[in-house]
Design a protein around this motif. Structure first.
Motif, short mmCIF file in Angstrom:
data_model
loop_
_atom_site.label_atom_id
_atom_site.label_comp_id
_atom_site.label_asym_id
_atom_site.label_seq_id
_atom_site.Cartn_x
_atom_site.Cartn_y
_atom_site.Cartn_z
N HIS A 1 -0.46 -3.66 2.57
CA HIS A 1 -0.02 -3.15 1.82
C HIS A 1 0.92 -1.52 2.25
CE1 HIS A 1 -2.99 -0.28 0.17
NE2 HIS A 1 -3.58 -0.81 0.64
N VAL A 2 1.80 -1.45 1.20
CA VAL A 2 2.36 0.10 1.57
C VAL A 2 1.48 1.61 0.64
CG1 VAL A 2 3.89 1.65 1.72
CG2 VAL A 2 5.09 -0.80 1.66
N PRO A 3 0.87 2.21 1.79
CA PRO A 3 -0.49 3.20 1.77
C PRO A 3 0.32 3.64 -0.17
CG PRO A 3 0.03 3.64 3.74
CD PRO A 3 0.80 2.11 3.12
N LEU B 1 3.47 -4.18 -2.13
CA LEU B 1 2.88 -5.52 -1.16
C LEU B 1 3.79 -6.23 -0.59
CD1 LEU B 1 0.36 -4.79 -2.46
CD2 LEU B 1 -0.74 -7.61 -2.80
N MET B 2 4.59 -5.77 -0.35
CA MET B 2 6.60 -6.32 -0.13
C MET B 2 6.77 -5.95 1.27
SD MET B 2 6.43 -9.10 -2.02
CE MET B 2 4.95 -9.51 -2.34
N LEU C 1 -9.40 -10.42 -12.77
CA LEU C 1 -9.17 -9.70 -11.60
C LEU C 1 -7.21 -8.40 -11.04
CD1 LEU C 1 -10.83 -8.27 -8.87
CD2 LEU C 1 -9.56 -9.64 -7.41
N GLU C 2 -7.20 -7.51 -11.24
CA GLU C 2 -7.05 -6.38 -11.16
C GLU C 2 -7.42 -5.21 -10.42
OE1 GLU C 2 -6.00 -3.87 -14.97
OE2 GLU C 2 -3.52 -4.14 -14.34
N VAL C 3 -6.10 -5.13 -9.30
CA VAL C 3 -6.42 -4.26 -8.57
C VAL C 3 -4.79 -3.13 -8.30
CG1 VAL C 3 -6.33 -3.71 -5.98
CG2 VAL C 3 -7.95 -5.67 -7.01
N LYS C 4 -5.31 -1.57 -8.31
CA LYS C 4 -4.41 -1.10 -8.50
C LYS C 4 -3.97 0.43 -7.69
CE LYS C 4 -3.33 -1.01 -13.29
NZ LYS C 4 -3.38 -0.30 -14.10
N GLN C 5 -3.49 1.11 -6.89
CA GLN C 5 -3.88 2.44 -6.35
C GLN C 5 -2.92 3.16 -6.90
OE1 GLN C 5 -2.24 2.56 -2.39
NE2 GLN C 5 -4.01 4.37 -1.70
N GLY C 6 -4.09 3.86 -7.42
CA GLY C 6 -3.86 5.07 -8.64
C GLY C 6 -2.77 4.51 -9.31
N GLY D 1 -2.87 -1.62 9.97
CA GLY D 1 -2.00 -2.79 10.44
C GLY D 1 -0.39 -2.24 11.07
N ASP D 2 0.04 -3.26 10.84
CA ASP D 2 1.52 -3.08 11.68
C ASP D 2 2.49 -2.30 10.49
OD1 ASP D 2 4.06 -2.84 13.14
OD2 ASP D 2 4.36 -5.10 13.18
N GLY D 3 2.63 -0.83 10.19
CA GLY D 3 3.72 -0.08 9.39
C GLY D 3 2.27 -0.30 8.45
N ARG D 4 1.20 -0.88 7.97
CA ARG D 4 0.64 -1.07 6.97
C ARG D 4 -0.36 -0.44 7.05
NH1 ARG D 4 3.62 -5.18 2.72
NH2 ARG D 4 2.91 -6.73 4.58
#
Length: 256
Positions: A233-235, A103-104, A205-210, A169-172
């Motif tokens: 976020h960066v995918p 998310l950075m 609340l907890e959100v993850k990707q993989g 988005g803009d690159g993300r």
């Protein structure tokens, strides 16, 4: 740094001359009283727009659905944790967040309730442990006691339903997560019986990707009904998974 009238005056940009208040916050006796308990510091965290900023409407259209957006410029130090505070609310700490590397730099939005004209502030903890603050003064009232937007039958029938969509988005990628939950504040009344509705809200609340964490939230009564979270976020690899728990012990898990 102490938040004083001098700071307020110094941050009035030319935009303020056109009717927009560019300054973040006003001097706040409420914040002075709670600062040590909230962030463990007697001194005021510095306000540094080169690290991050908070945007919120100067006058809210709906005090129960006030959008708050946290943004960072490219290259800014990573924010690992953030406390979102509404000084004038009955329970001022709206939520505490942690953020993953994906998310950075941060571009994160959530909606909150605002109960009275109040400073709305975010206190960020950076990787090196420093704390930095940003915020806005928001004119709104009655958000914590505003009636629920749906009937109690509809609330119970849809509670825990989730929707998630991704856009470029803009690159993300930009993810938008919505969770059906009334997030009762304990200050609202049932519009049929006129009895006070007990507090009942999404607490965790907890959100993850993989396996990679995107963000977590520990929340109070000030997060809006049917909360919506928007985040760039960066995918990564794998599905986006959501784990939510409310104050009644209900648990919802979903994968997108």
């Amino acid at each position: 740094m102490r938040l004083a009238c001098l700071l307020f005056a110094s941050m009035l940009a030319p935009a303020a001359l056109a009717g927009e208040v560019a300054n973040p916050m006003q001097p706040s006796a409420l914040w002075d009283d709670m600062r040590l308990a909230v962030i463990g510091m007697d001194d005021e965290p510095p306000v540094d727009p080169a690290i991050f900023d908070l945007d919120a409407p100067p006058r809210a259209d709906n005090p129960a659905l006030v959008p708050v957006r946290i943004t960072q410029p490219p290259g800014a130090p990573a924010i690992r944790a953030l406390a979102l505070v509404v000084d004038g609310n009955p329970a001022p700490v709206a939520a505490e967040f942690t953020f993953g590397e994906a998310l950075m730099p941060l571009d994160f939005e959530v909606r909150v309730r605002v109960d009275s004209y109040s400073d709305l502030r975010a206190i960020a903890t950076l990787e090196d442990g420093r704390k930095v603050m940003a915020g806005r003064f928001v004119k709104a009232s009655g958000g914590c006691a505003a009636p629920a937007g749906k009937s109690m039958d509809e609330v119970r029938a849809t509670m825990g339903e989730m929707r998630f969509r991704q856009t470029e988005g803009d690159g993300r990628q930009v993810g938008t997560l919505m969770i059906r939950h009334p997030n009762f504040s304990g200050l609202q009344r049932d519009q049929v019986t006129l009895l006070t509705i007990p507090a009942e809200f999404i607490q965790t609340l907890e959100v993850k990707q993989g396996e990679a964490p995107l963000f977590t939230m520990e929340a109070g009564i000030s997060i809006s009904e049917d909360p919506v979270f928007r985040f760039a976020h960066v995918p990564g690899e794998g599905p986006v998974t959501v784990h939510a728990e409310d104050t009644e012990g209900r648990v919802w898990d979903q994968s997108f």
